[in-house]
Design a protein around this motif. Structure first.
Motif, mmCIF file in Angstrom:
data_model
loop_
_atom_site.group_PDB
_atom_site.id
_atom_site.type_symbol
_atom_site.label_atom_id
_atom_site.label_comp_id
_atom_site.label_asym_id
_atom_site.label_seq_id
_atom_site.Cartn_x
_atom_site.Cartn_y
_atom_site.Cartn_z
ATOM 1 N N MET A 1 -28.138 56.306 -10.615
ATOM 2 C CA MET A 1 -26.799 56.038 -10.868
ATOM 3 C C MET A 1 -26.561 56.470 -9.409
ATOM 4 O O MET A 1 -26.110 57.531 -8.798
ATOM 5 C CB MET A 1 -26.370 56.673 -12.069
ATOM 6 N N ASN A 2 -25.072 55.436 -9.072
ATOM 7 C CA ASN A 2 -24.771 55.909 -7.520
ATOM 8 C C ASN A 2 -23.007 57.246 -8.012
ATOM 9 O O ASN A 2 -22.161 56.600 -9.280
ATOM 10 C CB ASN A 2 -23.111 54.927 -8.032
ATOM 11 N N GLY A 24 -13.034 54.356 -15.322
ATOM 12 C CA GLY A 24 -13.551 55.177 -13.863
ATOM 13 C C GLY A 24 -13.007 55.201 -13.055
ATOM 14 O O GLY A 24 -11.553 55.185 -12.934
ATOM 15 N N GLN A 25 -13.632 56.714 -12.547
ATOM 16 C CA GLN A 25 -12.986 56.598 -11.348
ATOM 17 C C GLN A 25 -14.035 56.854 -9.797
ATOM 18 O O GLN A 25 -15.030 57.094 -10.046
ATOM 19 C CB GLN A 25 -12.128 58.301 -10.999
ATOM 20 N N GLN A 26 -13.911 56.034 -8.688
ATOM 21 C CA GLN A 26 -14.188 55.712 -7.893
ATOM 22 C C GLN A 26 -13.179 56.155 -6.738
ATOM 23 O O GLN A 26 -12.292 55.738 -6.109
ATOM 24 C CB GLN A 26 -14.778 54.361 -7.294
ATOM 25 N N SER A 27 -13.527 57.403 -5.838
ATOM 26 C CA SER A 27 -12.704 57.735 -4.624
ATOM 27 C C SER A 27 -11.437 57.630 -4.507
ATOM 28 O O SER A 27 -10.276 57.957 -4.041
ATOM 29 C CB SER A 27 -13.222 56.460 -3.390
ATOM 30 N N ALA A 69 -20.442 47.685 -16.034
ATOM 31 C CA ALA A 69 -18.496 48.043 -15.347
ATOM 32 C C ALA A 69 -19.075 49.026 -13.856
ATOM 33 O O ALA A 69 -18.263 48.454 -12.938
ATOM 34 C CB ALA A 69 -18.525 49.539 -16.644
ATOM 35 N N GLU A 70 -20.077 49.811 -13.812
ATOM 36 C CA GLU A 70 -20.420 50.069 -12.825
ATOM 37 C C GLU A 70 -20.542 48.901 -11.618
ATOM 38 O O GLU A 70 -20.178 48.571 -10.185
ATOM 39 C CB GLU A 70 -21.507 51.295 -12.131
ATOM 40 N N GLU A 71 -21.959 48.474 -11.636
ATOM 41 C CA GLU A 71 -22.171 47.108 -10.820
ATOM 42 C C GLU A 71 -20.689 46.369 -10.180
ATOM 43 O O GLU A 71 -20.924 46.232 -9.399
ATOM 44 C CB GLU A 71 -23.039 46.029 -11.988
ATOM 45 N N LEU A 72 -20.231 46.247 -11.385
ATOM 46 C CA LEU A 72 -18.877 45.325 -11.601
ATOM 47 C C LEU A 72 -17.494 45.944 -10.696
ATOM 48 O O LEU A 72 -17.457 45.312 -8.954
ATOM 49 C CB LEU A 72 -18.754 44.543 -13.034
ATOM 50 N N ILE A 73 -17.518 46.961 -10.704
ATOM 51 C CA ILE A 73 -16.777 47.865 -9.534
ATOM 52 C C ILE A 73 -17.830 47.746 -8.342
ATOM 53 O O ILE A 73 -16.433 47.341 -7.088
ATOM 54 C CB ILE A 73 -16.393 48.417 -9.871
#
Length: 87
Positions: A1-2, A24-27, A69-73
């Protein structure tokens, strides 16, 4: 998992669009993710008639949906509103 993408524990049902919304939260950026009732029905082989059933099925498949969702992000598959849609 990233670990650069983290999902909150919050989810809600949007009855107008017939989607479960999770975030989701990224950076530091919040990314709204939508999973359609149709997708949940196909996944679970159950009919989604209301909020209770939609959230129950979402909870059962949460980790798989977060992985998707992570893959799509990561693939930057955002819609025009900057959301991730799982249909």
């Amino acid at each position: 998992m990233n670990q650069s993408i983290i999902f909150t524990d919050q989810q809600s049902w949007d009855g107008n669009r017939k989607v479960v919304v999770f975030v989701g939260q990224q950076s530091g950026n919040l990314i709204e993710c939508l999973v359609s009732a149709h997708y949940l029905e196909n996944l679970s082989q159950l009919q989604i008639d209301d909020e209770v059933m939609a959230l129950k099925v979402f909870s059962e498949y949460r980790f798989d949906l977060e992985d998707l969702a992570e893959e799509l992000i990561e693939a930057e598959e955002f819609n025009q509103l900057g959301q991730i849609e799982i249909n």
